[in-house]
Design an enzyme around this catalytic site. Structure first.
Site, mmCIF file in Angstrom:
data_model
loop_
_atom_site.group_PDB
_atom_site.id
_atom_site.type_symbol
_atom_site.label_atom_id
_atom_site.label_comp_id
_atom_site.label_asym_id
_atom_site.label_seq_id
_atom_site.Cartn_x
_atom_site.Cartn_y
_atom_site.Cartn_z
ATOM 1 N N LYS A 112 -0.435 19.161 13.736
ATOM 2 C CA LYS A 112 0.960 18.738 13.789
ATOM 3 C C LYS A 112 1.683 19.028 12.472
ATOM 4 O O LYS A 112 2.885 19.343 12.477
ATOM 5 C CB LYS A 112 1.038 17.246 14.134
ATOM 6 N N SER A 163 1.457 9.549 20.753
ATOM 7 C CA SER A 163 1.768 9.951 19.380
ATOM 8 C C SER A 163 3.257 10.134 19.111
ATOM 9 O O SER A 163 3.664 10.237 17.964
ATOM 10 C CB SER A 163 1.023 11.238 19.018
#
Length: 614
Positions: A158, A115
């Protein structure tokens, strides 16, 4: 006085020389810091965490180093490698002239997952260009070798990290706006970001991401190369003509068969098959006439397979005759494989040898399945696989015969593609492994099989075929991960990639005959499809093969990537307070100062001499 004159002489000789060396120095070093969001598993579940990343780019020899605390998973290291490659490709720089250092620090026990790939890419691009990063932006997303930003997990957690860091913008991969929370409810991440005071933005490629982080818009438009397009049309027109003529001849052969030996159900199946194949021949002819050569070739080839299957079922109706047919086809494929293996590989025929080998290798795989079906007693299935294999191998020879005639061919060694093939394999493995963690075994079965084949071919030193299998694995994995991608965007990206590849050909020595045939043909084929999933799949193939063309060109002709630097390469939008500490401005100031000091000292010495003598 003599001492003063001596000092003056030394200064006059050393300082300008030092300034000249500084002015012509090729040393380069640049640092960039960025924060990436991550997800950590705790007793309370998944929580967001921040990862601090420093990226240093300096003059070097093409290495990428990683210093991590704590340790990172292998896919994180792989993402860094992809990030470095994409960054240099995007900037039009040769990565072999630089070293990249990634220093990663986090409180998360283990940093893993792909990611951070997009973040690493943005930071590397900024370091290469000495650009300052906006601190009010954060991003998550996997980076693909083609510069696309792929899906990742933990989006909501996130975004919360972004809120803690007081960022204004949080970038997520295109298509991941809607997330499923722990209660299995759909959450709109853009609306969720608003509740935290953050603008959540979907981005699909590294160019969009770079703009948010730097206020620079990287120019991505490349002009088409009419010369290459014309040659491509000639090549594919010839292949389409060959396939169409063979399909028409097979149609006549099948129509002349005596169907009286067939029972009613067999006769009906036969007639339906002829009708289906006849329609394909008609469509292939129409596409050929409208210059859609690859799409026409595909339809004509499918007709050929049907005709061969019908004839084999007509002629071989018992165990022994089917076995003999399979043996004949297999022997023919082996002969073709040996013939192609003996072909001289040159810079200009790489695409044709590659296409030929991949089709004959596929034919061998089909024959393995044909014999397997025969051993199980499925004679009809065995004939179908063998018929397909026979025609697939035949097209492999047609592709090889399309190779340009060369008086003094520049031979190349496939062994020189070893490290490039390894890079392709590693990059694809990262994506496939990640895909296998988020999707079912059934969905990832095909990409996993392609990775296994790629490894086997790599070990057999079949580097071109290994790259082909790696591309298969990557394209299928990214497509099943996210098939909500904007088709128009992919079409546009594919066209730009192809144009870029064509421009690289223009920079090669003697304007190489290298034609990005695979990329162009897959693009044409995708445009003629109606199904969205299939269009996405083949546009991605086009993008991947265009990138492969450029990578191969770079291996054998680095001049193809020595772009002429122009001020228009980057369109600047918004504020830019980037400082070039090691750049040309600093050198110019220092050189001016050295000359100023030299002038002052000269004046003092002349003044002293004048007073002494007067």
């Amino acid at each position: 006085m003599k001492k003063l004159i001596t000092i003056f002489t030394i200064l006059m000789s050393i300082i300008p020389a030092f300034a000249f060396d500084l002015e012509n120095s090729t040393e380069f070093e640049s640092y960039v810091s960025i924060t990436a969001p991550a997800v950590s598993i705790t007793d309370e579940g998944y929580v967001g965490a921040a990862v601090d990343i420093d990226v240093k780019v300096s003059t070097g020899e093409g290495h990428a180093y990683m210093d991590t605390l704590p340790l990172t998973d292998i896919d994180m290291q792989g993402s860094a490698r992809i990030a470095s490659k994409v960054a240099f490709d995007t900037c039009g720089k040769d990565s072999d002239d630089y070293d990249v250092y990634y220093i990663i620090r986090s409180d998360v026990p283990t940093v893993g997952g792909p990611s951070a790939g997009a973040v690493l890419t943005v930071a590397t691009i900024a370091a290469i260009n000495n650009w300052t990063l906006n601190k009010n932006v954060m991003m998550t997303g996997m980076i693909g070798p083609d510069g696309t930003i792929g899906p990742v997990g933990g989006i909501l957690e996130k975004i919360e990290v972004g809120a803690e860091k007081n960022v204004d913008y949080f970038l997520i991969p295109y298509g991941q706006r809607h997330q499923i929370d722990e209660n299995n409810e759909s959450i709109d991440s853009i609306e969720y970001g608003k509740t935290l005071g953050i603008n959540v933005v979907e981005v699909s490629n590294i160019y969009d991401a770079v703009y948010y982080f730097t206020n620079y818009e990287i120019e991505t438009d490349y002009e088409k190369n009419p010369m290459i397009d014309s040659k491509y049309n000639q090549i594919m027109g010839e292949l389409s003509k060959i396939t169409l003529e063979n399909a028409k001849k097979s149609l006549e052969d099948v129509q002349n068969l005596d169907l009286s030996i067939l029972n009613s159900s067999e006769k009906q199946e036969f007639e339906e098959g002829i009708q289906t194949a006849s329609n394909l021949v008609y469509l292939g002819n129409e596409l050929h006439s409208s210059s859609n050569y690859y799409a026409g070739t595909s339809r004509s080839f499918n007709a050929l397979v049907i005709f061969e299957t019908l004839q084999s079922k007509y002629l071989y109706r018992n165990n022994e005759s089917v076995k003999n047919y399979l043996s004949e086809v297999n022997e023919s494929i082996t002969e073709k494989k040996n013939y192609v293996s003996d072909a001289t590989l040159t810079k200009n025929n790489v695409e044709y040898v590659f296409s030929s080998k991949s089709r004959i290798y596929e034919a061998s795989e089909l024959m393995d399945e044909a014999f397997y079906q025969f051993d199980k007693g499925n004679l009809t299935s065995a004939l179908e696989y063998a018929a397909y294999a026979k025609l697939r191998a035949e097209t492999g020879i047609w592709w090889l015969e399309l190779s340009p005639e060369e008086e003094n061919p520049e031979e190349i060694d496939e062994k020189d593609l070893k490290y490039l093939a390894r890079e392709y394999l590693d990059n694809s493995e990262i994506v496939v492994v990640y895909t296998s963690t988020v999707l079912s075994e059934e969905l990832v079965a095909y990409p996993l099989l392609q990775i296994e084949d790629s490894i086997d071919l790599y070990n057999e030193k079949e580097y071109l075929l290994s790259m082909s299998k790696s591309i298969d694995a990557y394209v299928y994995s990214t497509t099943i991960l996210d098939y909500t991608t904007d088709v128009d965007y992919l079409s546009d990206l594919a066209e730009k990639k192809i144009n870029k590849a064509e421009n690289c050909v223009l920079n090669t020595e003697n304007n190489s005959e290298y034609i990005p045939v695979s990329a162009l043909s897959y693009f044409e084929y995708a445009e003629n499809l109606d199904d969205k999933y299939s269009k996405i799949l083949y546009f991605k193939y086009s993008i991947a093969y265009a990138q492969m063309n450029m990578d191969i060109l770079k291996e054998f002709d680095s001049d193809a990537f020595k772009y002429e630097e122009k001020s228009s390469d980057y369109e600047i939008s918004g504020n830019s307070n980037n400082s070039d500490l090691f750049g040309q401005d600093y050198k110019i100031y220092f050189i001016n100062i050295t000359y100023l000091i030299t002038g002052l000292l000269s004046g003092i010495l002349i003044g002293v001499w004048y007073r002494k003598n007067n």
